[in-house]
Design a protein around this motif. Structure first.
Motif, PDB file in Angstrom:
ATOM      1  N   GLU A   1      31.620  23.189 -37.947  1.00 37.97           N
ATOM      2  CA  GLU A   1      31.525  24.302 -38.884  1.00 37.97           C
ATOM      3  C   GLU A   1      30.165  25.003 -38.795  1.00 37.97           C
ATOM      4  OE1 GLU A   1      32.016  23.031 -42.864  1.00 37.97           O
ATOM      5  OE2 GLU A   1      32.210  25.067 -43.656  1.00 37.97           O
ATOM      6  N   GLU A   2      29.117  24.196 -38.724  1.00 38.37           N
ATOM      7  CA  GLU A   2      27.766  24.782 -38.619  1.00 38.37           C
ATOM      8  C   GLU A   2      27.615  25.586 -37.337  1.00 38.37           C
ATOM      9  OE1 GLU A   2      25.420  21.223 -41.027  1.00 38.37           O
ATOM     10  OE2 GLU A   2      25.438  21.249 -38.848  1.00 38.37           O
ATOM     11  N   LEU A   3      28.176  25.045 -36.249  1.00 31.82           N
ATOM     12  CA  LEU A   3      28.061  25.740 -34.967  1.00 31.82           C
ATOM     13  C   LEU A   3      28.769  27.082 -35.029  1.00 31.82           C
ATOM     14  CD1 LEU A   3      28.727  22.914 -32.372  1.00 31.82           C
ATOM     15  CD2 LEU A   3      26.556  23.759 -33.212  1.00 31.82           C
ATOM     16  N   PHE A   4      29.859  27.100 -35.775  1.00 34.81           N
ATOM     17  CA  PHE A   4      30.624  28.331 -35.843  1.00 34.81           C
ATOM     18  C   PHE A   4      29.947  29.339 -36.774  1.00 34.81           C
ATOM     19  CE2 PHE A   4      33.971  31.030 -37.584  1.00 34.81           C
ATOM     20  CZ  PHE A   4      34.477  31.541 -36.405  1.00 34.81           C
ATOM     21  N   GLU A   5      29.523  28.859 -37.931  1.00 28.17           N
ATOM     22  CA  GLU A   5      29.019  29.800 -38.932  1.00 28.17           C
ATOM     23  C   GLU A   5      27.559  30.194 -38.741  1.00 28.17           C
ATOM     24  OE1 GLU A   5      30.092  28.322 -42.748  1.00 28.17           O
ATOM     25  OE2 GLU A   5      32.195  28.929 -42.451  1.00 28.17           O
ATOM     26  N   ARG A   6      26.731  29.258 -38.306  1.00 30.39           N
ATOM     27  CA  ARG A   6      25.318  29.586 -38.135  1.00 30.39           C
ATOM     28  C   ARG A   6      24.805  29.066 -36.788  1.00 30.39           C
ATOM     29  NH1 ARG A   6      22.768  31.664 -42.320  1.00 30.39           N
ATOM     30  NH2 ARG A   6      20.708  31.098 -41.575  1.00 30.39           N
ATOM     31  N   PRO A   7      25.194  29.698 -35.694  1.00 29.98           N
ATOM     32  CA  PRO A   7      24.675  29.251 -34.386  1.00 29.98           C
ATOM     33  C   PRO A   7      23.145  29.368 -34.371  1.00 29.98           C
ATOM     34  CG  PRO A   7      26.425  30.882 -34.112  1.00 29.98           C
ATOM     35  CD  PRO A   7      26.062  30.876 -35.565  1.00 29.98           C
ATOM     36  N   ALA A   8      22.461  28.302 -33.974  1.00 29.73           N
ATOM     37  CA  ALA A   8      21.001  28.310 -33.996  1.00 29.73           C
ATOM     38  C   ALA A   8      20.425  29.068 -32.809  1.00 29.73           C
ATOM     39  CB  ALA A   8      20.475  26.877 -34.007  1.00 29.73           C
ATOM     40  N   HIS A   9      21.259  29.353 -31.817  1.00 31.07           N
ATOM     41  CA  HIS A   9      20.782  29.957 -30.579  1.00 31.07           C
ATOM     42  C   HIS A   9      21.877  30.907 -30.112  1.00 31.07           C
ATOM     43  CE1 HIS A   9      19.619  30.119 -26.303  1.00 31.07           C
ATOM     44  NE2 HIS A   9      18.415  29.736 -26.704  1.00 31.07           N
ATOM     45  N   THR A  10      21.470  32.020 -29.497  1.00 30.53           N
ATOM     46  CA  THR A  10      22.489  32.981 -29.055  1.00 30.53           C
ATOM     47  C   THR A  10      23.481  32.332 -28.092  1.00 30.53           C
ATOM     48  OG1 THR A  10      20.951  33.697 -27.361  1.00 30.53           O
ATOM     49  CG2 THR A  10      21.103  35.074 -29.315  1.00 30.53           C
TER      50      THR A  10
ATOM     51  N   LEU B   1      28.682  16.113 -26.405  1.00 29.16           N
ATOM     52  CA  LEU B   1      27.611  16.844 -25.711  1.00 29.16           C
ATOM     53  C   LEU B   1      28.288  18.009 -25.020  1.00 29.16           C
ATOM     54  CD1 LEU B   1      25.446  14.200 -23.849  1.00 29.16           C
ATOM     55  CD2 LEU B   1      24.685  15.848 -25.529  1.00 29.16           C
ATOM     56  N   LEU B   2      27.990  19.205 -25.484  1.00 28.94           N
ATOM     57  CA  LEU B   2      28.702  20.371 -24.988  1.00 28.94           C
ATOM     58  C   LEU B   2      27.739  21.311 -24.277  1.00 28.94           C
ATOM     59  CD1 LEU B   2      31.374  22.035 -25.105  1.00 28.94           C
ATOM     60  CD2 LEU B   2      30.554  22.997 -27.227  1.00 28.94           C
ATOM     61  N   GLY B   3      28.173  21.842 -23.162  1.00 25.82           N
ATOM     62  CA  GLY B   3      27.330  22.791 -22.445  1.00 25.82           C
ATOM     63  C   GLY B   3      27.938  23.112 -21.107  1.00 25.82           C
ATOM     64  N   PRO B   4      27.435  24.163 -20.449  1.00 21.59           N
ATOM     65  CA  PRO B   4      27.994  24.548 -19.153  1.00 21.59           C
ATOM     66  C   PRO B   4      27.588  23.545 -18.074  1.00 21.59           C
ATOM     67  CG  PRO B   4      26.094  25.895 -19.643  1.00 21.59           C
ATOM     68  CD  PRO B   4      26.315  25.037 -20.848  1.00 21.59           C
TER      69      PRO B   4
ATOM     70  N   VAL C   1      24.733  29.327 -28.256  1.00 21.73           N
ATOM     71  CA  VAL C   1      25.767  28.641 -29.042  1.00 21.73           C
ATOM     72  C   VAL C   1      26.791  29.654 -29.532  1.00 21.73           C
ATOM     73  CG1 VAL C   1      26.218  27.165 -31.027  1.00 21.73           C
ATOM     74  CG2 VAL C   1      24.101  26.890 -29.728  1.00 21.73           C
ATOM     75  N   GLY C   2      26.290  30.784 -30.015  1.00 24.24           N
ATOM     76  CA  GLY C   2      27.185  31.830 -30.505  1.00 24.24           C
ATOM     77  C   GLY C   2      28.113  32.321 -29.408  1.00 24.24           C
ATOM     78  N   TYR C   3      27.555  32.464 -28.233  1.00 25.74           N
ATOM     79  CA  TYR C   3      28.327  32.990 -27.119  1.00 25.74           C
ATOM     80  C   TYR C   3      29.288  31.944 -26.556  1.00 25.74           C
ATOM     81  CZ  TYR C   3      28.711  33.275 -22.037  1.00 25.74           C
ATOM     82  OH  TYR C   3      29.155  33.197 -20.754  1.00 25.74           O
ATOM     83  N   PHE C   4      28.839  30.662 -26.532  1.00 29.90           N
ATOM     84  CA  PHE C   4      29.623  29.612 -25.875  1.00 29.90           C
ATOM     85  C   PHE C   4      30.761  29.111 -26.761  1.00 29.90           C
ATOM     86  CE2 PHE C   4      30.105  25.345 -23.858  1.00 29.90           C
ATOM     87  CZ  PHE C   4      30.328  25.802 -22.576  1.00 29.90           C
ATOM     88  N   ILE C   5      30.509  29.070 -28.067  1.00 29.81           N
ATOM     89  CA  ILE C   5      31.529  28.553 -28.979  1.00 29.81           C
ATOM     90  C   ILE C   5      32.235  29.712 -29.644  1.00 29.81           C
ATOM     91  CG2 ILE C   5      31.853  27.270 -31.129  1.00 29.81           C
ATOM     92  CD1 ILE C   5      29.820  25.333 -30.122  1.00 29.81           C
ATOM     93  N   GLY C   6      33.549  29.631 -29.693  1.00 35.07           N
ATOM     94  CA  GLY C   6      34.342  30.710 -30.254  1.00 35.07           C
ATOM     95  C   GLY C   6      34.989  31.472 -29.121  1.00 35.07           C
TER      96      GLY C   6
ATOM     97  N   HIS D   1      32.612  20.307 -21.181  1.00 31.56           N
ATOM     98  CA  HIS D   1      32.233  21.716 -21.223  1.00 31.56           C
ATOM     99  C   HIS D   1      33.335  22.514 -21.909  1.00 31.56           C
ATOM    100  CE1 HIS D   1      34.126  21.356 -17.098  1.00 31.56           C
ATOM    101  NE2 HIS D   1      34.950  22.105 -17.778  1.00 31.56           N
ATOM    102  N   ASP D   2      34.293  21.785 -22.493  1.00 29.99           N
ATOM    103  CA  ASP D   2      35.423  22.433 -23.139  1.00 29.99           C
ATOM    104  C   ASP D   2      35.189  22.409 -24.645  1.00 29.99           C
ATOM    105  OD1 ASP D   2      37.818  22.874 -24.459  1.00 29.99           O
ATOM    106  OD2 ASP D   2      39.019  22.051 -22.817  1.00 29.99           O
ATOM    107  N   GLN D   3      35.014  23.588 -25.242  1.00 30.02           N
ATOM    108  CA  GLN D   3      34.649  23.603 -26.661  1.00 30.02           C
ATOM    109  C   GLN D   3      35.746  23.026 -27.555  1.00 30.02           C
ATOM    110  OE1 GLN D   3      34.907  27.309 -28.686  1.00 30.02           O
ATOM    111  NE2 GLN D   3      35.127  28.458 -26.794  1.00 30.02           N
TER     112      GLN D   3
END
Lengths: 356, 291
Positions: free
Chosen positions: A226-235, A40-43, A237-242, A199-201
């Motif tokens: 892999e899905e989180l990295f390649e196709r983030p479903a929400h901005t 469970l990942l999140g701020p 996710v894109g911002y938080f992961i990577g 909260h640590d990716q």
């Protein structure tokens, strides 16, 4: 062991929640598969711990149901749920030895002495604690204490799931990796269902088969790393992961073309006319290529050793691009290539799926 | 190894504290030692008597009786205030306005000067006009602390419990507040009973503050003077004459400076010895764990 179902589960710490903002956890339907390793990942404050405590029964959700297999456990006591939970700070009973710590949950359940001894020896073997069983638990290091609190959960036979609430927070950096590998090995060997809050990716992505990303009390994406990295479903996710996070640019999209401040960028799919309302295109720094040209300006370069990160100004927006170590770049005008297949479209922060 | 230069100038830095302690504690104590081995008939004339006063005090039944009363009093006080204090601290709300209110109410008795506490209870317990005394008398209970030794003891003990249990409560409450929620949650998951939570989580975490509470309450109750002096004056008879009251009678009432000085030193050594015993017993487990 059993599948864990959450059915329209929501929780608010306020007595009479009215608007969505009153909920610490917004309505969620999800099945935690038996034997899965989830993160469970999140701020901080996104509802991760609330969700975890609902599963373990420390909290009763204000709405919805929790099922273990076919049994409704929404109102069951946490002790009846056969859940193991490891907390952020190691919880051990200071006055007891390691063995007494491990025996404690079994004693409370009235098991016979012989059964307790057999079970504790078995778990101690599993966690490599056998030669420390008679030490006082209070004198051990933080990582050993975390192992003991994990052990106290595992001694109960028929554990439904093991929940971890940021268990590595107080562990020395060099021990973190060791402990994480140990958890992973236990998972492979015994197949417990594990839910790991962090909260640590890096922790989330290395630990879990499936990562559940939460933001503002809502689950925004559940997927493989892999899905989180390649196709983030929400901005988010894109911002938080990577690292650095995904680049987002406000754009208008029509068909296979996105327009950012007059500059046209071609996309890998057909989107129809989305208009201008809250539309953004997103691209990971890994897929942004520098070329000959002058459509953008490189403002600064950070050399991280393995690769370089270029901070780029493009039509008044600032972007990051990952540049291979061997490619020589200098600040100043540069061309910019958006890989069409990797350029994704978002409306109201959610991913829009185009037609190929 | 790093070589450190020996610097004797450092002694000057210790000098102010040394002088302060010397004048405030060591010198007065030495005066008492001086009195305790001499006899005086006024005119500033002193005669060496050696350990005679110490032998006299140690063999006097008056001292034995006062010491017995004092031990019984401190024993009762600790036996009531410590468990009661723990129990109140456990039942107090953890957060919200209730917690603040309880803390203020608890702190109130501690803010009242000793002799005022004595006066309050002296009036409160009077059989003719006091609320407590009059009510008891109206209920047909024979209660009169100026004539009945048991009534006097009960009054003095209840007064001390009212005055000082708060100290134990506040210390224990501080100890309890330092326990993170995760401990209670883990105990729930482990299926621990209420008693097990107290025995294995709350009590061990309270132990350090409890040590302080027990030492403070022991020393204070063992040296109690003002409150019983105001309420009963040591009576009826000698029934509430505790060590300090007896000592004051001897030193100022009878002006027996030599015996009173010997009494003081013996008194001081008893307090020191018993405090050491409490400390050693209560930290025995920590020492065993190598902490």
């Amino acid at each position: 062991m059993a599948e864990i179902h959450l059915q329209a589960t929501a929780h608010s710490y306020i007595a009479n929640p009215k608007e969505p903002a009153d909920y610490a956890l917004k309505s969620l339907d999800h099945v935690w598969e038996d034997g899965g390793a989830y993160a469970l990942l999140g701020p901080s404050g996104c509802g991760k711990t609330t969700l975890l405590n609902i599963i373990s029964g420390l909290l009763t959700p204000s709405e919805g149901r929790v099922l273990f297999g076919d049994t409704d456990v929404t109102h069951r006591d946490t002790a009846d749920r056969n859940i193991a939970q490891v907390f952020q700070f190691p919880v051990i009973y200071d006055t007891m030895t390691v063995r007494q710590n491990l025996e404690f949950p079994l004693r409370n359940r009235g098991m016979t002495a012989a059964d307790i001894k057999a079970r504790v020896d078995e778990i101690a073997e599993m966690l490599d604690l056998t030669d420390r069983l008679d030490d006082r638990a209070a004198n051990l290091s933080a990582d050993a204490k975390q192992i003991i609190s994990l052990g106290r959960g595992l001694v109960r036979s028929d554990v439904n799931a093991i929940l971890f609430d940021e268990p590595l927070t107080v562990i020395d950096p060099h021990k973190k990796w060791q402990l994480r590998s140990k958890l992973k090995a236990l998972h492979r060997q015994f197949g417990f269902t594990m839910v790991y809050v962090t909260h640590d990716q890096t922790e989330a992505l290395t630990f879990a088969d499936k990562v559940v990303v939460m933001f503002g009390g809502e689950v925004v994406q559940i997927g493989t790393p892999e899905e989180l990295f390649e196709r983030p479903a929400h901005t988010f996710v894109g911002y938080f992961i990577g690292s650095p996070g995904m680049n987002f640019l406000p754009a208008s999209v029509d068909g296979t073309t996105a327009t950012v401040s007059g500059q046209q960028i071609s996309l890998g799919a057909h989107y129809g006319a989305l208009g201008n309302d809250q539309v953004e295109i997103g691209i990971r720094p890994e897929f942004l290529k520098l070329s000959e040209g002058d459509s953008a300006t490189i403002q600064s370069i950070e050399d991280l050793g393995r690769h370089k990160i270029a901070k780029i100004s493009f039509q008044g927006h600032s972007l990051s691009a990952l540049v291979p170590e061997h490619q020589s770049i200098t600040p100043g005008p540069s061309g910019l290539i958006f890989e069409p297949e990797r350029t994704l479209v978002y409306q109201n922060s959610h991913l829009v799926t185009g037609v190929k | 190894m790093m070589q450190k230069k020996l610097n004797q100038k450092a002694w000057f830095l210790v000098l102010p504290v040394f002088l302060l302690v010397a004048f405030s504690a060591v010198l007065p104590l030495m005066t008492v030692v001086n009195y305790s081995v001499q006899d005086s008939f006024g005119n500033n004339e002193f005669y060496w008597v050696g350990a005679e006063w110490f032998e006299e005090i140690l063999n006097s039944s008056r001292f034995h009786d006062a010491l017995g009363r004092q031990l019984l009093f401190s024993g009762i006080i600790l036996a009531i205030e410590v468990p009661l204090g723990i129990w109140i601290a456990l039942s107090m709300p953890k957060k919200g306005w209730g917690a603040s209110l309880c803390l203020v109410l608890m702190a109130l008795p501690l803010l009242i000067p000793w002799n005022v506490v004595g006066t309050i209870w002296q009036i409160f317990a009077r059989a003719d006009i006091g609320l407590l005394g009059h009510t008891l008398a109206a209920m047909g209970i024979d209660y009169n602390y100026t004539q009945n030794a048991t009534a006097a003891w009960v009054t003095v003990i209840i007064m001390d419990v009212w005055h000082w249990t708060s100290l134990v409560v506040l210390l224990c409450y501080a100890g309890l507040s330092s326990i993170p929620d995760a401990f209670y949650q883990a105990a729930k998951i482990d299926g621990a009973s209420r008693w097990a939570v107290f025995r294995f989580i709350q009590f061990p975490k309270m132990q350090r503050v409890l040590l302080i509470a027990v030492l403070l309450r022991f020393m204070d109750s063992f040296m109690i003077y003002t409150e019983p002096f105001v309420v009963t004056g040591g009576g009826p008879g000698n029934s509430t004459t505790f060590l300090s009251i007896d000592l004051v009678k001897m030193a100022i009432g009878q002006f027996d400076l030599g015996p009173a000085a010997a009494f003081s030193l013996i008194y001081f050594l008893i307090v020191l010895l018993l405090s050491w015993v409490f400390y050693t017993v209560m930290t025995a487990r920590d020492a065993e764990a190598g902490q």
